[in-house]
Write a protein that holds these residues in place. Structure first.
Motif, mmCIF file in Angstrom:
data_model
loop_
_atom_site.group_PDB
_atom_site.id
_atom_site.type_symbol
_atom_site.label_atom_id
_atom_site.label_comp_id
_atom_site.label_asym_id
_atom_site.label_seq_id
_atom_site.Cartn_x
_atom_site.Cartn_y
_atom_site.Cartn_z
ATOM 1 N N TYR A 21 0.705 -1.039 0.076
ATOM 2 C CA TYR A 21 0.123 -0.089 0.028
ATOM 3 C C TYR A 21 0.870 1.237 0.046
ATOM 4 C CZ TYR A 21 -3.575 -3.298 1.551
ATOM 5 O OH TYR A 21 -4.414 -4.295 1.515
ATOM 6 N N GLY A 28 0.311 7.206 0.889
ATOM 7 C CA GLY A 28 -0.791 8.349 0.415
ATOM 8 C C GLY A 28 -2.209 7.721 0.397
ATOM 9 N N ASP A 29 -2.230 6.464 0.027
ATOM 10 C CA ASP A 29 -3.493 5.779 -0.141
ATOM 11 C C ASP A 29 -4.014 5.319 1.245
ATOM 12 O OD1 ASP A 29 -3.606 6.034 -2.762
ATOM 13 O OD2 ASP A 29 -2.528 3.795 -3.278
ATOM 14 N N LEU A 52 -2.882 6.911 4.233
ATOM 15 C CA LEU A 52 -3.377 8.150 4.834
ATOM 16 C C LEU A 52 -4.923 8.699 4.908
ATOM 17 C CD1 LEU A 52 -0.342 10.248 4.590
ATOM 18 C CD2 LEU A 52 -1.218 8.994 6.776
ATOM 19 N N GLU A 53 -5.410 8.261 3.688
ATOM 20 C CA GLU A 53 -6.751 8.647 3.606
ATOM 21 C C GLU A 53 -7.788 7.882 4.540
ATOM 22 O OE1 GLU A 53 -10.354 9.182 -0.079
ATOM 23 O OE2 GLU A 53 -8.098 8.781 -0.545
ATOM 24 N N GLY A 54 -7.584 6.653 4.592
ATOM 25 C CA GLY A 54 -8.322 5.781 5.072
ATOM 26 C C GLY A 54 -8.239 6.162 6.823
ATOM 27 N N THR A 55 -6.975 6.368 7.146
ATOM 28 C CA THR A 55 -6.309 6.697 8.500
ATOM 29 C C THR A 55 -7.179 8.020 8.897
ATOM 30 O OG1 THR A 55 -4.237 5.755 8.023
ATOM 31 C CG2 THR A 55 -4.505 7.054 10.207
ATOM 32 N N LEU A 56 -7.358 8.852 8.226
ATOM 33 C CA LEU A 56 -7.853 10.272 8.380
ATOM 34 C C LEU A 56 -9.399 9.957 8.837
ATOM 35 C CD1 LEU A 56 -5.933 12.780 6.061
ATOM 36 C CD2 LEU A 56 -5.934 12.601 8.678
ATOM 37 N N ASP A 57 -9.878 9.131 8.025
ATOM 38 C CA ASP A 57 -11.411 8.763 8.287
ATOM 39 C C ASP A 57 -11.594 8.030 9.498
ATOM 40 O OD1 ASP A 57 -12.108 9.838 5.661
ATOM 41 O OD2 ASP A 57 -12.065 7.905 4.467
ATOM 42 N N THR A 58 -10.504 7.113 9.849
ATOM 43 C CA THR A 58 -10.839 6.533 11.258
ATOM 44 C C THR A 58 -10.650 7.551 12.303
ATOM 45 O OG1 THR A 58 -9.662 4.350 10.147
ATOM 46 C CG2 THR A 58 -9.940 4.750 12.571
ATOM 47 N N GLU A 101 -11.289 10.605 12.265
ATOM 48 C CA GLU A 101 -12.474 11.528 12.200
ATOM 49 C C GLU A 101 -13.743 10.700 12.890
ATOM 50 O OE1 GLU A 101 -13.116 12.950 8.248
ATOM 51 O OE2 GLU A 101 -11.357 14.444 8.339
#
Length: 448
Positions: free
Chosen positions: A164, A167-168, A170-176, A178
Motif C-alpha cells: 500500500y 498516500g492511499d 493516509l486517506e483511510g487513516t484520517l477517516d478513522t 475523524e
C-alpha cells in the motif's frame, strides 16, 4: 486454441462458465460489481480469461464502461492482446449466447472449481513434503501443510499480501481518526462489555494478542468469559473458547449464571428457587442461540489449536478466540530446553495466529508469587509466569487484582482492578469494576 480446450470439463474447470462471466462483465457494469466480490483473476482456469478479467477491472476502476473494443485496446496497450486470444475472440465472448444461469451462479461455480484445483495442488505439494520429511522437520511440514490447506480452501484470499502506498493509507487513516472523534463513535474492535475498558482500548482489536494474567482464583477465566458473552450473546458474533481448565458443562453453567443472575452455588447444589428457574428460562433462548464454540479437549496442544482456529475462521467466521490457559498448553511437536522457551514460542505463535486470521486472541496466564511477597499485593508485568516473552508479544496486558482476595474485611470488598499494564496503541490505566463471584461475572460499577 483447440476446440477441446473450449469444452467444459467434468473435473476442475468449466471454460463455458468462464466465458459466461466475462460476457456479463463486457455487457454490464452491474455484473462487474457483483462478480468482483466473488472472483479474483487467478480463479480462472484459462490464462486468456484471467487477462481479460484483469483488463475489465482496470477499465472499471478508471470509471469507464468496458466493452470488447475497449478491453481489446487495453490489452493491446499492455502487449497482451494475442495472449488473450485476439480481438476476434473478445468479440465472440461478448456476443456469445447466454447459458441461462445468472452471472452470480456462474461466478460461484468458477470459484468452487478454483478451490478444488488449489486443494489438489496443495495436496500434491504436501505429499511431496511428507515424503521428504524427517522427525526433525515434522513440525515445519505440519505447519506448512495446515497453512497451505487453509489458503487453498479459503474462498476469498490474497495470494500475496498487497503493498500500500502511504498516500492511499493516509486517506483511510484520517477517516478513522475523524470517526473516532464523532460523539456517536463506537469501539473499532470487539466490545468487551466494560465501558471504561472499551473507551481506553477501542475494544479488542483484530490481529492483537491480549493477555489476562493474575494469581489463582482471582477470576481470570471469568473475565475472559465476560468478553465472550459480550461478543456472542449481546452482539451475535461467532467466538471460540479453548479451555484446558474447565469442562464445557462448567463453562455453560457459568454462562447461564452470569446471564440469568442465578447463583452458581444454587445451580450446582440443586437448591434453585422458583425465581431462579424463571430468570434462567428467560435467558435460555438468547444463551443457547449464541454462536459460541467450546473446545475442552484435555490433550490439546498449540499445533491442534492452530489448525482448529484456522478451520473455525474459514467455516464459522469466528471473531474472537480465547485460550484458557497458557500454563496448561504445550507446543505439541518438538521438545524445548525449558518451559520458558516453550511458553515464549507459544506466545509468539499466538500473536502470529492473530495476525494471520485477523481476529483478537485472548490468552490467560498465571502470575508467579511476586504479588504475595509485596505489601500491597498489586501485580506487575514482571510477575508474568514462565516467560518475559509474553510481555514482548502481547499487544494488551490486563492484570487482574482483587484486594478482598487477600483481606476479607477490605473496604473494597466486591471490587476488582483491571490493570492495563501494557497497551501497545494507547495509554495504560487501572479500571475498577465490580466482582460478582456468586454470578461468575464482572460488571461495570454502574451496574451494581
Amino acid at each position: 486454441m483447440s476446440q477441446d480446450e473450449d469444452q467444459p470439463a467434468a473435473g476442475t474447470h468449466d471454460v463455458d462458465a468462464e466465458k459466461a462471466v466475462l460476457r456479463a462483465m463486457l455487457r454490464s457494469t452491474e455484473a462487474i460489481a457483483d462478480i468482483v466480490e466473488v472472483l479474483r483473476g487467478d480463479d480462472f482456469y484459462r490464462a486468456a480469461h484471467e487477462l481479460i478479467y484483469n483488463a475489465v477491472l482496470s477499465l472499471y476502476a478508471d470509471g469507464q464502461t468496458p466493452d470488447a473494443i475497449m478491453v481489446g485496446a487495453k490489452l493491446a496497450e499492455q502487449d497482451e492482446l494475442d495472449k488473450a486470444g485476439g480481438q476476434d475472440y473478445l468479440t465472440a465472448v461478448a456476443s456469445s449466447p447466454s447459458r441461462g444461469a445468472s452471472w452470480q451462479k456462474e461466478a460461484d461455480r468458477i470459484q468452487v472449481l478454483a478451490v478444488l484445483r488449489r486443494t489438489k495442488a496443495a495436496a500434491v505439494h504436501i505429499e511431496n513434503l511428507a515424503d521428504e520429511g524427517t522427525v526433525e522437520t515434522a513440525e515445519r511440514i505440519i505447519n506448512a501443510a495446515q497453512a497451505e490447506i487453509f489458503a487453498a480452501t479459503t474462498r476469498r484470499r490474497d495470494v500475496l499480501p498487497p503493498l500500500y502506498a502511504l498516500g492511499d493509507v493516509l486517506e483511510g487513516t484520517l477517516d478513522t481518526i475523524e470517526a473516532a472523534a464523532s460523539p456517536r463513535s463506537e469501539a473499532s474492535g470487539l466490545p468487551t462489555g466494560f465501558t471504561d475498558l472499551d473507551s481506553l482500548t477501542n475494544g479488542l482489536q483484530p490481529g492483537h494478542l491480549t493477555v489476562i494474567a493474575a494469581r489463582p482464583a482471582m477470576g481470570k477465566s471469568t473475565l475472559a468469559l465476560d468478553f465472550l458473552r459480550a461478543a456472542a450473546i449481546r452482539h451475535g458474533l461467532p467466538v471460540a473458547l479453548f479451555t484446558l481448565e474447565a469442562s464445557r458443562d462448567e463453562v455453560a453453567t457459568r454462562l447461564l449464571a452470569a446471564e440469568a443472575r442465578v447463583s452458581v452455588h444454587r445451580m450446582r447444589s440443586g437448591t434453585m428457587e422458583d425465581d431462579d428457574w424463571a430468570r434462567l428460562a428467560r435467558r435460555m433462548p438468547d444463551v443457547s442461540a449464541a454462536p459460541l464454540y467450546i473446545q475442552d479437549g484435555a490433550y490439546a496442544n498449540l499445533v491442534d489449536l492452530r489448525a482448529q482456529c484456522r478451520r473455525l475462521r474459514a467455516q464459522q467466521d469466528v471473531r474472537l478466540i480465547v485460550v484458557d490457559a497458557l500454563h496448561l498448553l504445550t507446543y505439541g511437536t518438538r521438545p524445548f530446553a525449558s518451559r520458558y522457551e516453550e511458553i515464549s514460542e507459544i506466545s509468539r505463535c499466538l500473536k502470529l495466529l492473530a495476525k494471520e486470521l485477523q481476529v483478537p486472541v485472548v490468552a490467560i496466564s498465571q502470575l508467579n508469587r511476586g504479588p504475595e511477597q509485596r505489601v500491597d499485593k498489586r501485580p506487575l508485568v514482571s510477575d508474568l509466569r514462565d516467560s518475559g516473552a509474553l510481555e514482548d508479544n502481547a499487544d494488551l496486558i490486563i492484570l487482574l487484582h482483587r484486594e478482598d482476595a487477600y483481606e476479607k474485611e477490605s473496604p473494597r470488598a466486591g471490587e476488582a482492578d483491571l490493570i492495563v499494564a501494557k497497551h501497545r496503541n494507547g495509554p495504560t490505566a487501572t479500571i475498577t469494576v465490580a466482582f460478582q463471584g456468586h454470578y461468575a461475572r464482572f460488571v461495570d460499577m454502574a451496574q451494581t
